[in-house]
Scaffold this active site. Structure first.
Site, PDB file in Angstrom:
ATOM      1  N   GLU A  58     114.419  57.480 -23.759  1.00 30.74           N
ATOM      2  CA  GLU A  58     114.087  56.747 -25.348  1.00 30.74           C
ATOM      3  C   GLU A  58     115.145  57.495 -25.989  1.00 30.74           C
ATOM      4  O   GLU A  58     116.153  57.244 -27.206  1.00 30.74           O
ATOM      5  CB  GLU A  58     113.177  56.756 -25.602  1.00 30.74           C
ATOM      6  CG  GLU A  58     111.883  55.667 -25.129  1.00 30.74           C
ATOM      7  CD  GLU A  58     111.294  56.254 -24.429  1.00 30.74           C
ATOM      8  OE1 GLU A  58     111.383  56.967 -23.317  1.00 30.74           O
ATOM      9  OE2 GLU A  58     110.061  55.780 -24.156  1.00 30.74           O
ATOM     10  N   ARG A  81     120.399  59.458 -28.643  1.00 30.10           N
ATOM     11  CA  ARG A  81     121.877  60.222 -28.538  1.00 30.10           C
ATOM     12  C   ARG A  81     122.831  59.769 -27.815  1.00 30.10           C
ATOM     13  O   ARG A  81     124.177  60.097 -28.709  1.00 30.10           O
ATOM     14  CB  ARG A  81     121.214  61.485 -27.892  1.00 30.10           C
ATOM     15  CG  ARG A  81     120.464  61.861 -28.479  1.00 30.10           C
ATOM     16  CD  ARG A  81     119.703  63.521 -27.617  1.00 30.10           C
ATOM     17  NE  ARG A  81     120.144  64.651 -28.082  1.00 30.10           N
ATOM     18  CZ  ARG A  81     120.463  64.700 -29.445  1.00 30.10           C
ATOM     19  NH1 ARG A  81     118.976  65.250 -29.884  1.00 30.10           N
ATOM     20  NH2 ARG A  81     120.751  66.237 -29.417  1.00 30.10           N
ATOM     21  N   LYS A  91     108.603  60.294 -31.974  1.00 29.57           N
ATOM     22  CA  LYS A  91     109.193  59.560 -32.076  1.00 29.57           C
ATOM     23  C   LYS A  91     110.156  58.642 -32.803  1.00 29.57           C
ATOM     24  O   LYS A  91     110.612  58.224 -33.900  1.00 29.57           O
ATOM     25  CB  LYS A  91     110.771  60.768 -31.163  1.00 29.57           C
ATOM     26  CG  LYS A  91     110.721  62.174 -30.827  1.00 29.57           C
ATOM     27  CD  LYS A  91     111.727  62.424 -29.888  1.00 29.57           C
ATOM     28  CE  LYS A  91     111.368  64.111 -30.301  1.00 29.57           C
ATOM     29  NZ  LYS A  91     112.191  64.977 -28.950  1.00 29.57           N
ATOM     30  N   ARG A 127     108.669  57.750 -36.495  1.00 30.73           N
ATOM     31  CA  ARG A 127     109.504  58.822 -37.115  1.00 30.73           C
ATOM     32  C   ARG A 127     110.768  57.985 -37.103  1.00 30.73           C
ATOM     33  O   ARG A 127     111.417  57.725 -38.285  1.00 30.73           O
ATOM     34  CB  ARG A 127     109.969  59.776 -36.416  1.00 30.73           C
ATOM     35  CG  ARG A 127     110.832  60.058 -37.125  1.00 30.73           C
ATOM     36  CD  ARG A 127     111.050  61.710 -36.649  1.00 30.73           C
ATOM     37  NE  ARG A 127     112.771  62.557 -37.151  1.00 30.73           N
ATOM     38  CZ  ARG A 127     112.809  63.750 -37.627  1.00 30.73           C
ATOM     39  NH1 ARG A 127     111.723  64.338 -37.353  1.00 30.73           N
ATOM     40  NH2 ARG A 127     113.696  64.369 -37.286  1.00 30.73           N
TER      41      ARG A 127
HETATM   42  C1  LIG Z   1     114.566  70.581 -29.058  1.00 32.56           C
HETATM   43  O1  LIG Z   1     113.837  71.379 -29.882  1.00 32.56           O
HETATM   44  C2  LIG Z   1     113.582  71.460 -30.677  1.00 32.56           C
HETATM   45  C3  LIG Z   1     112.533  72.810 -31.108  1.00 32.56           C
HETATM   46  O2  LIG Z   1     112.129  71.914 -30.974  1.00 32.56           O
HETATM   47  C4  LIG Z   1     113.915  70.068 -31.926  1.00 32.56           C
HETATM   48  O3  LIG Z   1     113.838  70.283 -32.962  1.00 32.56           O
HETATM   49  C5  LIG Z   1     114.547  68.866 -31.244  1.00 32.56           C
HETATM   50  O4  LIG Z   1     114.535  67.730 -31.975  1.00 32.56           O
HETATM   51  C6  LIG Z   1     114.496  68.915 -30.232  1.00 32.56           C
HETATM   52  N1  LIG Z   1     116.134  67.797 -29.011  1.00 32.56           N
HETATM   53  C7  LIG Z   1     115.588  66.827 -29.050  1.00 32.56           C
HETATM   54  C8  LIG Z   1     116.519  66.652 -27.926  1.00 32.56           C
HETATM   55  O5  LIG Z   1     114.603  65.831 -29.103  1.00 32.56           O
HETATM   56 ZN   LIG Z   2     108.661  59.501 -23.793  1.00 29.77          ZN
END
Ligand SMILES: *[C@@H]1O[C@H](CO)[C@@H](O)[C@H](O)[C@H]1NC(C)=O
Ligand SMILES: [Zn+2]
Ligand SMILES: *[C@@H]1O[C@H](CO)[C@@H](O)[C@H](O)[C@H]1NC(C)=O
Ligand SMILES: *[C@@H]1O[C@H](CO)[C@@H](O)[C@H](O)[C@H]1NC(C)=O
Length: 484
Positions: A80, A85, A284, A287
């Site tokens: 996901e 991205r 996520k 959110r």
């Molecule tokens: C990677 O880790 C950072 C720090 O916890 C976080 O803010 C960020 O969202 C993460 N990146 C992804 C692609 O999830």
């Molecule tokens: Zn997952």
């Protein structure tokens, strides 16, 4: 038009057309698939075009110490997140077209200077081959014994396909719980409807669990399916998630059966060994239902956040009420959002088509001598852009790079923070200075952190969401965001 079967089929076909690199080995490896679809309705509303604009596969998440202060590693490679991205890359390309006057199939000019909005009739949908990890995966199982009245699942019209591990555990534990689980005749579909109504009301979940001790939590950790009146006897156990509760909140009670987990809480991604800092996909996605999926950077250019109109899940263990709780109810009461943001939960649908490389399918196709079944270590991103649409990674770096190349540009995924930031900056330089959005007219913007912070409305919306629904959401480490 948004028939879930069609959508699943479209996504599986797009996957099958991709080159082999990074795909699972049939019968031995499994993976998860997600995709963003663009839906374009014609002016007459009769014609509807649907295309996959971004697709992602992946099952892994790297541990905390592997995170990079230069933003050059992908720390979360769940399908996901990869699909989202990739969609950002697609949207950056479309904004490039818009600001340069070449035009875009997605965006048209908004009223505010430097801002863009979706063309009329355009919307986005998220497909995922499986229920998102974390809260949405805490799915009640129903007894398979014959029952005098219809079990909950038949009322809802879903099929449940248990994962292998869950089945085994169920067989072990069900003996002790089933005796007291004789359904009563008054358990009618109507009552289920009533109970379900509760889960859609704001505040029916206790978000304020920080003040509770874990032992109190276990008694109040009621699943929507097991209310205090003792109805819903069919639920004897739940599917479990490997995603652990975030620190600072209640822990899971870990009791056998339905009291194993605390429902509704934030969780970090499951992973072997070292804990990860990335939140579960359920969190996520919840959110994205308030902040949009475009992120802080693209918000500079957009008059309104971009929301998924629909989330379609492929065939797998799934529960509509639990999805509703995880993705919708937890944020349903958030208010005081700045202009351009609103609570816009997606419609939730399930398809009956299964991804051929799912864990369950892989277990069925597995043959002796093939070696242990395992999740595929690679993550594939494809998005419909002209330059470098494919990006295959493993452990957060380009697939197949040598150890020596780590840390160089050659090893970077095009989806990592640094690369996305650089393509955002090239969009900014391609924008005529007179057409720059106000929030980007500051001389002192330098680092990724600066550009994100300058996205003021987005940050305000995040403040509101955090304080009202997700106070325990871990703060990202500023030191990991100072690259430029
Ligand atoms: C990677 O880790 C950072 C720090 O916890 C976080 O803010 C960020 O969202 C993460 N990146 C992804 C692609 O999830
Ligand atoms: Zn997952
Ligand atoms: C959360 O708990 C605290 C302490 O028990 C209480 O003062 C506060 O009013 C609660 N907030 C909500 C929203 O329930
Ligand atoms: C990619 O987008 C172009 C232009 O919109 C379209 O013609 C093409 O069919 C798309 N490719 C795929 C594989 O969806």
């Amino acid at each position: 038009p948004c028939d879930p079967q069609n959508i699943a089929k479209l996504c599986y076909e797009r996957f099958s057309q991709l080159p082999r690199r990074g795909k699972p080995e049939p019968g031995r490896e499994w993976t998860l698939l997600a995709a963003v679809l663009q839906i374009t309705r014609g002016a007459d509303s009769h014609s509807v075009a649907m295309e996959v604009v971004s697709l992602g596969t992946g099952t892994k998440c790297i541990g905390q110490t592997a995170m990079s202060p230069t933003g050059d590693v992908l720390n979360d490679s769940h399908a996901e997140v990869i699909a989202r991205r990739g969609c950002i890359r697609y949207l950056i390309q479309e904004l490039h077209g818009a600001v340069s006057g070449r035009g875009s199939s997605v965006f048209c000019a908004a009223d505010e200077r430097g801002k863009w909005k979706l063309r009329p009739g355009v919307s986005f949908l998220l497909f995922t081959s499986h229920t998102p990890c974390g809260d949405a995966s805490i799915i009640p199982m129903t007894d398979s014994q014959p029952q005098p009245c219809p079990p909950v699942t038949s009322v809802k019209g879903h099929e449940q396909t248990d994962g292998g591990g869950d089945l085994k555990r169920k067989a072990e534990e069900s003996g002790e719980v089933q005796n007291s689980k004789q359904p009563r005749l008054e358990e009618t579909a109507e009552m289920k409807e009533e109970d379900r109504g509760d889960t859609e009301q704001c505040g029916s979940l206790n978000f304020n669990k920080t003040s509770e001790t874990p032992s109190q939590t276990s008694s109040s950790a009621d699943l929507a399916q097991t209310d205090g009146a003792g109805l819903h006897h069919q639920v004897s156990d739940i599917h479990r998630t490997g995603a652990k509760c975030v620190l600072g909140g209640p822990a899971d009670p870990l009791q056998p059966g339905v009291r194993y987990h605390s429902p509704g809480v934030l969780r970090v991604k499951p992973g072997r060994g070292e804990p990860t800092l990335s939140l579960s996909c359920s969190d996520k996605m919840a959110r994205w239902g308030v902040l949009g999926f475009q992120g802080a950077l693209l918000s500079h250019y957009l008059q309104e956040a971009l929301y998924f109109s629909t989330v379609v899940v492929g065939k797998c263990p799934y529960d509509q009420e639990v999805m509703q709780r995880a993705l919708v109810t937890r944020c349903a009461c958030v208010s005081d959002l700045p202009a351009g943001f609103s609570v816009r939960p997606p419609e939730l649908l399930q398809a009956t088509l299964e991804f051929p490389f799912s864990q369950a399918q892989t277990e069925l196709q597995h043959q002796a001598g093939q070696g242990r079944i395992s999740p595929c270590g690679a993550a594939i991103s494809w998005c419909n852009i002209t330059e470098q649409p494919l990006d295959v990674t493993a452990n957060g770096y380009k697939h197949g790079v040598t150890k020596k190349a780590l840390g160089t540009a050659k090893a970077r995924s095009l989806l990592c923070k640094l690369e996305l930031f650089h393509s955002f900056l090239s969009l900014v330089s391609a924008t005529d200075p007179s057409a720059l959005p106000n929030s980007l007219r500051k001389a002192e913007l330098q680092t990724y952190w600066d550009y994100k912070q300058a996205s003021q409305s987005y940050q305000q919306a995040w403040q509101q969401l955090r304080s009202q629904a997700f106070p325990l959401w871990p703060r990202s480490d500023r030191n990991l965001l100072l690259f430029h």
